[in-house]
Design a protein around this motif. Structure first.
Motif, PDB file in Angstrom:
ATOM      1  N   SER A  30       2.053  43.901  28.668  1.00 21.25           N
ATOM      2  CA  SER A  30       1.399  42.798  27.977  1.00 21.25           C
ATOM      3  C   SER A  30      -0.054  42.682  28.410  1.00 21.25           C
ATOM      4  O   SER A  30      -0.455  43.181  29.461  1.00 21.25           O
ATOM      5  CB  SER A  30       2.136  41.500  28.268  1.00 21.25           C
ATOM      6  N   PHE A  31      -0.840  42.014  27.601  1.00 21.01           N
ATOM      7  CA  PHE A  31      -2.236  41.794  27.923  1.00 21.01           C
ATOM      8  C   PHE A  31      -2.407  41.028  29.222  1.00 21.01           C
ATOM      9  O   PHE A  31      -3.287  41.332  30.028  1.00 21.01           O
ATOM     10  CB  PHE A  31      -2.900  41.039  26.774  1.00 21.01           C
ATOM     11  N   ALA A  32      -1.568  40.037  29.424  1.00 18.94           N
ATOM     12  CA  ALA A  32      -1.711  39.204  30.615  1.00 18.94           C
ATOM     13  C   ALA A  32      -0.378  38.564  30.960  1.00 18.94           C
ATOM     14  O   ALA A  32       0.518  38.450  30.118  1.00 18.94           O
ATOM     15  CB  ALA A  32      -2.759  38.114  30.372  1.00 18.94           C
ATOM     16  N   MET A  33      -0.278  38.157  32.214  1.00 20.83           N
ATOM     17  CA  MET A  33       0.866  37.363  32.657  1.00 20.83           C
ATOM     18  C   MET A  33       0.357  35.978  33.014  1.00 20.83           C
ATOM     19  O   MET A  33      -0.696  35.856  33.658  1.00 20.83           O
ATOM     20  CB  MET A  33       1.541  37.994  33.873  1.00 20.83           C
ATOM     21  N   GLY A  34       1.073  34.985  32.585  1.00 20.40           N
ATOM     22  CA  GLY A  34       0.656  33.620  32.867  1.00 20.40           C
ATOM     23  C   GLY A  34       1.730  32.841  33.594  1.00 20.40           C
ATOM     24  O   GLY A  34       2.911  33.212  33.577  1.00 20.40           O
ATOM     25  N   TRP A  35       1.296  31.779  34.256  1.00 21.39           N
ATOM     26  CA  TRP A  35       2.199  30.828  34.887  1.00 21.39           C
ATOM     27  C   TRP A  35       1.935  29.449  34.276  1.00 21.39           C
ATOM     28  O   TRP A  35       0.781  29.029  34.148  1.00 21.39           O
ATOM     29  CB  TRP A  35       1.956  30.768  36.394  1.00 21.39           C
TER      30      TRP A  35
END
Length: 123
Positions: A30-35
């Motif tokens: 994925s482009f990014a991982m978020g919290w």
């Protein structure tokens, strides 16, 4: 992709926790991982995100100066180091995979979500 968050628990105010989010099933691409986090009775709140390829972090106001997001590509795992925790940080914390299109702080731009891990900070 399946995301599995862990590392939550009970900690006293001023303490630290490190959350982990492991991507299973296939290489996290994925482009990014978020919290994100959600406290009882409140809306889901953006905490932090990191560009998976470029290792560029982005923080929400609640995290700036206290939390650090990172990732280990080899382990297919993202991390959220939380320091100087406060009772207001008590929430279920979720990791998620960004779809690569919209704003990092917008939870609607995340396609896959982990199950959440509970963080409780006592005063």
């Amino acid at each position: 992709v399946q995301l599995q968050a862990c590392g939550g628990g009970l900690v006293q105010a001023g303490g630290s926790l490190r959350l982990s989010c492991a991507a299973a099933g296939r290489t996290f691409s994925s482009f990014a991982m978020g919290w994100f986090r959600q406290a009882p009775g409140k809306d889901r709140e953006f905490v932090a995100a990191i560009s998976w390829s470029f290792d560029s972090p982005y923080y929400g106001d609640c995290a700036k100066g206290r939390f650090t997001i990172s990732r280990d590509i080899a382990k297919n795992t993202g991390y959220l180091q939380m320091n100087r925790l406060e009772p207001e940080d008590t929430a279920v914390y979720y990791c998620a995979a960004h779809n690569g299109v919209g704003l990092l702080q917008n939870d609607k731009e995340y396609s896959y979500w982990g199950q959440g891990t509970l963080v409780t900070v006592s005063s």
